[in-house]
Design a protein around this motif. Structure first.
Motif, PDB file in Angstrom:
ATOM      1  N   TYR A  39       0.938  -1.462  -0.020  1.00  0.00           N
ATOM      2  CA  TYR A  39       0.340   0.030  -0.105  1.00  0.00           C
ATOM      3  C   TYR A  39       0.641   1.390   0.347  1.00  0.00           C
ATOM      4  O   TYR A  39       0.921   1.956  -0.451  1.00  0.00           O
ATOM      5  N   THR A 160      -2.225  11.116   1.954  1.00  0.00           N
ATOM      6  CA  THR A 160      -3.207  11.298   1.045  1.00  0.00           C
ATOM      7  C   THR A 160      -3.356  13.228   0.234  1.00  0.00           C
ATOM      8  O   THR A 160      -3.597  13.023  -0.362  1.00  0.00           O
ATOM      9  N   LYS A 169      -4.610  11.535  -7.500  1.00  0.00           N
ATOM     10  CA  LYS A 169      -5.673  10.452  -6.817  1.00  0.00           C
ATOM     11  C   LYS A 169      -4.902   9.592  -6.042  1.00  0.00           C
ATOM     12  O   LYS A 169      -4.329   8.965  -6.433  1.00  0.00           O
ATOM     13  N   GLN A 172      -6.292   3.412  -3.920  1.00  0.00           N
ATOM     14  CA  GLN A 172      -7.249   3.191  -3.410  1.00  0.00           C
ATOM     15  C   GLN A 172      -6.866   2.105  -1.979  1.00  0.00           C
ATOM     16  O   GLN A 172      -6.410   2.058  -1.730  1.00  0.00           O
ATOM     17  N   GLU A 173      -7.457   2.328  -0.935  1.00  0.00           N
ATOM     18  CA  GLU A 173      -7.568   1.650  -0.031  1.00  0.00           C
ATOM     19  C   GLU A 173      -7.345  -0.235   0.044  1.00  0.00           C
ATOM     20  O   GLU A 173      -8.234  -0.478  -0.736  1.00  0.00           O
ATOM     21  N   LYS A 174      -6.887  -0.577   0.509  1.00  0.00           N
ATOM     22  CA  LYS A 174      -5.969  -1.616   1.140  1.00  0.00           C
ATOM     23  C   LYS A 174      -6.304  -2.545   2.202  1.00  0.00           C
ATOM     24  O   LYS A 174      -5.389  -2.346   2.411  1.00  0.00           O
TER      25      LYS A 174
END
Length: 176
Positions: A39, A160, A169, A172-174
């Motif tokens: 991540y 972030t 962007k 995506q959350e992991k």
């Protein structure tokens, strides 16, 4: 009678086999650290080279410094928790003069590898051993590793905002 005996033996064998393959708390922690590493790599890859020096305000760390701070803590906490000698001095990553994307990425990934490699050498019972972290905080080895995980999550999360300010962007959350 023989069939019942065979079925009982198969159930016992299957259960014992499943028990032998059960995950330990160390295995679970390694899995989570690998996920966190992947991540964080997505964050490092997402930020353009020019964004590595980005500071949301003058008194905040740059994106590179946030990631290197995260790395220094990974080394410090993991060294205390696992008993392994850190290959970098205290705060050495953040003090690095090369804040390029390639250098920061290499250093951050090496920090995660240090945590993962040394965690994999631990036995589950070691997680309950008491230690002193940073010479003053008493806790178990397991708690020190949890504090380390919380710290890296906190600082990655802060970045972030840096990605958004750079017009990127965030990954995506992991969670899984």
């Amino acid at each position: 009678m023989k069939i019942r005996h065979i079925i009982l033996m198969l159930c016992l064998f299957t259960g014992a086999s499943h028990f032998a393959q059960a995950q330990t708390p160390v295995d679970d922690m390694v899995k989570e650290w690998k996920r966190a590493k992947d991540y964080t790599k997505e964050y490092l890859d997402s930020m353009p080279e020019a964004g590595y020096g980005l500071k949301p305000t003058a008194d905040m760390r740059s994106f590179a410094d946030q990631m290197l701070h995260l790395t220094d803590a990974n080394y410090g906490f993991a060294a205390a928790a696992t008993g392994a000698a850190s290959p970098v001095g205290q705060g050495a990553s953040e003090k690095s003069t090369d804040k390029s994307k390639a250098s920061v990425t290499r250093q951050v990934m090496a920090g995660y590898d240090f945590v993962i490699d040394n965690l994999m050498k631990m036995k589950p019972e070691q997680l309950n051993e008491n230690i002193k972290v940073f010479g003053r905080f008493e806790m178990t080895r397991g708690m020190a590793l949890m504090k380390c995980f919380e710290h890296q999550t906190h600082h990655r999360g802060q970045t972030t905002v840096y990605l958004r300010l750079a017009g990127v962007k965030p990954p995506q959350e992991k969670l899984f």
